[in-house]
Structure formats: structure tokens, C-alpha cells
Scaffold this motif. Structure first.
Motif, PDB file in Angstrom:
ATOM      1  N   SER A  45      -5.679 -10.949  -0.544  1.00 16.06           N
ATOM      2  CA  SER A  45      -5.641  -9.777  -1.411  1.00 16.06           C
ATOM      3  C   SER A  45      -5.161 -10.229  -2.782  1.00 16.06           C
ATOM      4  O   SER A  45      -4.193 -10.983  -2.888  1.00 16.06           O
ATOM      5  CB  SER A  45      -4.685  -8.727  -0.842  1.00 16.06           C
ATOM      6  OG  SER A  45      -5.127  -8.270   0.423  1.00 16.06           O
ATOM      7  N   HIS A  47      -4.062  -9.353  -6.913  1.00 16.43           N
ATOM      8  CA  HIS A  47      -3.498  -8.363  -7.819  1.00 16.43           C
ATOM      9  C   HIS A  47      -3.376  -8.980  -9.204  1.00 16.43           C
ATOM     10  O   HIS A  47      -2.821 -10.068  -9.358  1.00 16.43           O
ATOM     11  CB  HIS A  47      -2.117  -7.910  -7.332  1.00 16.43           C
ATOM     12  CG  HIS A  47      -2.123  -7.378  -5.928  1.00 16.43           C
ATOM     13  ND1 HIS A  47      -2.424  -6.075  -5.627  1.00 16.43           N
ATOM     14  CD2 HIS A  47      -1.871  -8.002  -4.737  1.00 16.43           C
ATOM     15  CE1 HIS A  47      -2.357  -5.895  -4.312  1.00 16.43           C
ATOM     16  NE2 HIS A  47      -2.019  -7.049  -3.750  1.00 16.43           N
ATOM     17  N   SER A  81      -2.741 -13.983  -5.605  1.00 12.72           N
ATOM     18  CA  SER A  81      -3.253 -13.620  -4.278  1.00 12.72           C
ATOM     19  C   SER A  81      -2.140 -13.658  -3.240  1.00 12.72           C
ATOM     20  O   SER A  81      -1.207 -14.467  -3.325  1.00 12.72           O
ATOM     21  CB  SER A  81      -4.403 -14.544  -3.860  1.00 12.72           C
ATOM     22  OG  SER A  81      -3.945 -15.842  -3.544  1.00 12.72           O
ATOM     23  N   VAL A  82      -2.230 -12.751  -2.287  1.00 13.20           N
ATOM     24  CA  VAL A  82      -1.266 -12.634  -1.188  1.00 13.20           C
ATOM     25  C   VAL A  82      -1.938 -13.149   0.075  1.00 13.20           C
ATOM     26  O   VAL A  82      -3.072 -12.754   0.383  1.00 13.20           O
ATOM     27  CB  VAL A  82      -0.829 -11.168  -1.004  1.00 13.20           C
ATOM     28  CG1 VAL A  82       0.149 -11.037   0.157  1.00 13.20           C
ATOM     29  CG2 VAL A  82      -0.204 -10.644  -2.294  1.00 13.20           C
ATOM     30  N   THR A 156       4.593  -8.826  -7.328  1.00 14.12           N
ATOM     31  CA  THR A 156       3.327  -8.799  -6.590  1.00 14.12           C
ATOM     32  C   THR A 156       3.549  -8.321  -5.163  1.00 14.12           C
ATOM     33  O   THR A 156       2.752  -7.528  -4.627  1.00 14.12           O
ATOM     34  CB  THR A 156       2.677 -10.197  -6.584  1.00 14.12           C
ATOM     35  OG1 THR A 156       2.468 -10.632  -7.932  1.00 14.12           O
ATOM     36  CG2 THR A 156       1.349 -10.170  -5.855  1.00 14.12           C
ATOM     37  N   GLN A 157       4.630  -8.793  -4.544  1.00 15.81           N
ATOM     38  CA  GLN A 157       4.945  -8.349  -3.178  1.00 15.81           C
ATOM     39  C   GLN A 157       5.177  -6.849  -3.124  1.00 15.81           C
ATOM     40  O   GLN A 157       4.685  -6.163  -2.228  1.00 15.81           O
ATOM     41  CB  GLN A 157       6.185  -9.090  -2.670  1.00 15.81           C
ATOM     42  CG  GLN A 157       6.722  -8.600  -1.329  1.00 15.81           C
ATOM     43  CD  GLN A 157       7.899  -7.633  -1.482  1.00 15.81           C
ATOM     44  OE1 GLN A 157       8.837  -7.917  -2.220  1.00 15.81           O
ATOM     45  NE2 GLN A 157       7.857  -6.510  -0.784  1.00 15.81           N
ATOM     46  N   HIS A 160       1.836  -5.063  -3.584  1.00 10.30           N
ATOM     47  CA  HIS A 160       0.991  -5.214  -2.393  1.00 10.30           C
ATOM     48  C   HIS A 160       1.491  -4.356  -1.231  1.00 10.30           C
ATOM     49  O   HIS A 160       0.713  -3.619  -0.616  1.00 10.30           O
ATOM     50  CB  HIS A 160       0.954  -6.683  -1.980  1.00 10.30           C
ATOM     51  CG  HIS A 160       0.100  -6.951  -0.784  1.00 10.30           C
ATOM     52  ND1 HIS A 160      -1.260  -7.103  -0.861  1.00 10.30           N
ATOM     53  CD2 HIS A 160       0.422  -7.089   0.545  1.00 10.30           C
ATOM     54  CE1 HIS A 160      -1.756  -7.315   0.348  1.00 10.30           C
ATOM     55  NE2 HIS A 160      -0.752  -7.311   1.225  1.00 10.30           N
ATOM     56  N   ASP A 161       2.779  -4.452  -0.949  1.00 11.83           N
ATOM     57  CA  ASP A 161       3.321  -3.743   0.217  1.00 11.83           C
ATOM     58  C   ASP A 161       3.299  -2.231   0.038  1.00 11.83           C
ATOM     59  O   ASP A 161       3.178  -1.484   1.009  1.00 11.83           O
ATOM     60  CB  ASP A 161       4.749  -4.211   0.506  1.00 11.83           C
ATOM     61  CG  ASP A 161       4.802  -5.614   1.079  1.00 11.83           C
ATOM     62  OD1 ASP A 161       3.732  -6.141   1.444  1.00 11.83           O
ATOM     63  OD2 ASP A 161       5.904  -6.194   1.140  1.00 11.83           O
ATOM     64  N   LYS A 163       1.049  -0.637  -1.528  1.00 15.49           N
ATOM     65  CA  LYS A 163      -0.349  -0.211  -1.688  1.00 15.49           C
ATOM     66  C   LYS A 163      -0.537   0.600  -2.966  1.00 15.49           C
ATOM     67  O   LYS A 163      -1.287   1.587  -3.014  1.00 15.49           O
ATOM     68  CB  LYS A 163      -0.815   0.588  -0.470  1.00 15.49           C
ATOM     69  CG  LYS A 163      -0.781  -0.211   0.834  1.00 15.49           C
ATOM     70  CD  LYS A 163      -1.218   0.635   2.013  1.00 15.49           C
ATOM     71  CE  LYS A 163      -1.327  -0.202   3.280  1.00 15.49           C
ATOM     72  NZ  LYS A 163      -0.049  -0.823   3.669  1.00 15.49           N
TER      73      LYS A 163
END
Length: 375
Positions: A45, A47, A81-82, A156-157, A160-161, A163
């Protein structure tokens, strides 16, 4: 001279040891960790983070910015990217730079952005990819002892988490990323107030429909001072776009915060303060400040709520870091559920104000969260 250190100094030194980096790895991501890594994006994923910073550019490959101050605001755009193996609340950092997309956070693309206008153009281009009604910005201001790559990957974390559909913007000030540089970092944060105000005004003047703000630790000093400056200036143009403000583990003297809030006034938009009474890093800050209570580890949550803010008390939540200073990052994993709890509104009686968030939220966190609404 350490052999003659007092017990109080020895305790402070122990706090220095445990309030180190928030990333469980053998080395910290100082240089080389931001080297773009090629490869298929089908299993990761990605971002794109827009950056506004008071840090000095670093010419070392894969570094971008260091911890020294610069006299002018700078910008960048970085795609991170994750990995598919990501565990919510964690930042999977490679043991050696630059890392592999399959197992760690890595940079896919990075470029400097020259000037305010180019920054706004980049922001508006990102906003245009969202449908009307969803054109929001999430602005993050990191805390003390944070290298550039650490702040980037932590944000970023969170994005991502949670959403988040908002365009992520990182404001990163000149922290040297060393425990021993607390005073330097504090002065750097203070020096960044005007630049954060300028950045916030740029974002508010963009095509964003709403701007939500998250600050952590010493980053709260920069954020609240910028809010105070905006209020004092009397130029409140576009400030109606400001949505929710989250102040996580604020490293601000409680008495100073009260004076700031008196100048700013009672908030007419949601302001949430995330506290934890077992925050070891803020315990160290309190020691340096001569025993003055920090907002983020205030023992009297109701005293904060009386300022018109909503307090989210995470004391009973087990932290992922030894210092219990990054619990806010775990909230991202329950962003929608937390939003539902807060969106229902909290009652004004004492019994109703002191609630434990149960149901799905409590089950996910595995521990109660105490929420105290402002009056």
C-alpha cells in the motif's frame, strides 16, 4: 563526574535511557533509508506524503533532510509503501538501509518541491483526486527526538492504519533525533512557530474543504503557539476550515497551556487531548522543567476538560514503546470506531462525562479508554 551524581540525577539519566527511539530496531534511520526502492506495488500500500519543514537539506543519498535548522521553509513530496506483513500500530523499519518493500516501510519516490506555490499546486493536485465532500487534509507535527525518516514513517503508519482518505501533510521541525539534545529540540520547536503558522495558512488557502490536525509531544508546543499567533493576529481568514485537533501527549507546561488557551479562547471545533499518566518521556521532561506538570501526563483530567477540550485518557492502555509515549499511534487502528464514539457526543453530567469506551472499540484495544468531555 557521574560517580558523584545525586539520586535525582541518576533517575533522570535512567529516564534518558528509556526515552530513546520509538522504533524497535538495531539502528535508527538516519541516512540511506529514504533511497527510493523499485519493485511491484501490487503487494504493498502506498501513501504520498507532502512535507513542509524547517530542516536543512541533506546531500547524503537517501537522507533528504537532517536535524539542523534552516532559515527558510522547505518542501518535498515522498511516496512511502507499507509492507503486506504490516502489524497495526507498528513501524516495520529495515535493519539495513534502504529496506525491502515486502517486509519494511520504504520510499518509492521522493522529490524536493521549491516554493510555496509549487507546494500548493501539489496539494491541490492531491485534493482533486478526492471527490467533493472528501477533500480533507491531515496535518501532522511530530515530537522531540525524532529524525526526519522516523517522523515520515510514523505518520505513514498513522495514515495507513486509520484508513484516512485525507491528503497527508507532514510538518517536520529541526529535531536532531538525540535524547541529549532536548534543549536544542525545544528551541528548534519554538523557532518553527512562524513557519507552522505560514504552512497552516497555505493549507487553509488551498482547495481543502477541511483541515484536521494531529500533534505529538513537543510538536504540540509548536502547534498551540501557532494557533495562539493566528488568534492574536486577528486574521482568521479560512480558519473555519479547521476541523478536529488532536494534541497527543503534549509536552507543554500545564500552567503555560492554560495561558495559551485563555488567549485562544474556548474552542468552537473539537479539540482532543490524549494523555497517559504513565508516560515516562514526559516524566523526564517534567524533571528538566523543575517538577512542573506536563499536559500529557496531567493527573487531573477534569482540569483539562474544564478548558473546553475533550480528554482521551490512555493510562490503562498498554503501550508498544518502553516509554509509553507513542500510545497515540495505536489509536489509528481504531480510527473509525473512535470516531463513532466521539461523534455520539458525551453527556454533561459528571457520571456521563467519565465514560469508558466499550463495545468494538474496547475489544480492539483490549483495555478501556476513559473519555472526559469538556464543558
Amino acid at each position: 563526574m557521574l560517580f558523584f551524581a545525586s539520586r535525582r540525577l541518576q533517575s533522570a539519566l535512567m529516564l534518558l535511557i528509556v526515552t530513546g527511539p520509538l522504533f524497535a530496531c538495531a539502528s535508527r534511520p538516519e541516512s540511506g533509508y529514504l533511497t527510493p526502492v523499485a519493485g511491484s506495488s501490487s503487494v504493498t500500500s502506498e501513501h504520498t506524503i507532502l512535507v513542509a519543514t524547517t530542516r536543512e537539506r541533506d546531500m547524503r543519498p537517501g537522507t533528504l533532510f537532517n536535524g539542523e535548522r534552516t532559515s527558510s521553509l522547505d518542501h518535498a513530496s515522498i511516496t512511502v509503501s507499507v509492507p503486506p506483513t504490516h502489524v497495526p500500530g507498528k513501524v516495520e523499519l529495515a535493519s539495513t538501509a534502504p529496506g525491502k518493500p515486502e517486509s519494511s516501510f520504504v520510499v518509492r519516490d521522493a522529490a524536493y518541491i521549491d516554493g510555496d506555490q509549487a507546494f500548493i499546486q501539489s496539494l491541490n493536485a492531491q485534493l482533486a483526486q478526492r471527490p467533493p465532500g472528501s477533500r480533507r487534509v491531515l496535518l501532522f507535527i511530530h515530537g522531540y527526538n525524532t529524525m526526519f525518516a522516523e517522523g515520515l514513517y510514523r505518520f505513514t503508519q498513522v495514515v495507513h492504519d486509520s484508513k484516512a482518505v485525507a491528503v497527508p501533510v507532514l510538518f517536520t521541525w529541526a529535531s536532531r533525533g538525540k535524547v541529549s539534545e532536548y534543549v536544542y529540540d525545544n528551541n528548534s520547536a519554538t523557532a518553527a512557530r512562524d513557519d507552522l503558522e505560514h504552512t497552516l495558512r497555505l493549507i487553509l488557502a488551498s482547495n481543502a474543504e477541511e483541515v484536521n490536525i494531529l500533534a505529538h509531544s513537543m510538536g504540540n508546543w509548536v502547534a498551540v503557539e501557532a494557533f495562539r499567533q493566528i488568534k492574536i493576529s486577528g486574521n482568521l481568514e479560512n480558519t473555519g476550515k479547521i476541523g478536529s485537533v488532536f494534541l497527543a501527549s503534549p509536552d507543554i507546561d500545564l500552567d503555560v497551556f492554560k495561558t495559551q488557551m485563555r488567549r485562544i479562547g474556548r474552542p468552537d471545533k473539537p479539540v482532543y487531548i490524549v494523555i497517559s499518566k504513565d508516560d515516562v518521556a514526559l516524566g523526564f521532561s517534567k524533571f528538566i522543567a523543575g517538577g512542573q506538570v506536563r499536559v500529557g501526563d496531567a493527573t487531573n483530567a477534569q482540569e483539562l476538560a474544564d478548558l473546553g477540550v475533550t480528554v482521551i485518557d490512555l493510562t490503562n492502555l498498554e503501550g508498544d514503546d518502553a516509554a509509553n509515549h507513542a500510545k497515540f499511534a495505536q489509536l489509528a487502528t481504531v480510527g473509525p470506531e473512535l470516531g463513532k464514539v466521539l461523534g455520539k457526543g458525551l453527556g454533561q453530567s459528571t457520571a456521563q462525562r467519565q465514560q469508558t469506551a466499550g463495545g468494538t472499540l474496547g475489544a480492539i484495544l483490549g483495555a478501556p479508554i476513559r473519555i472526559i468531555a469538556g464543558q
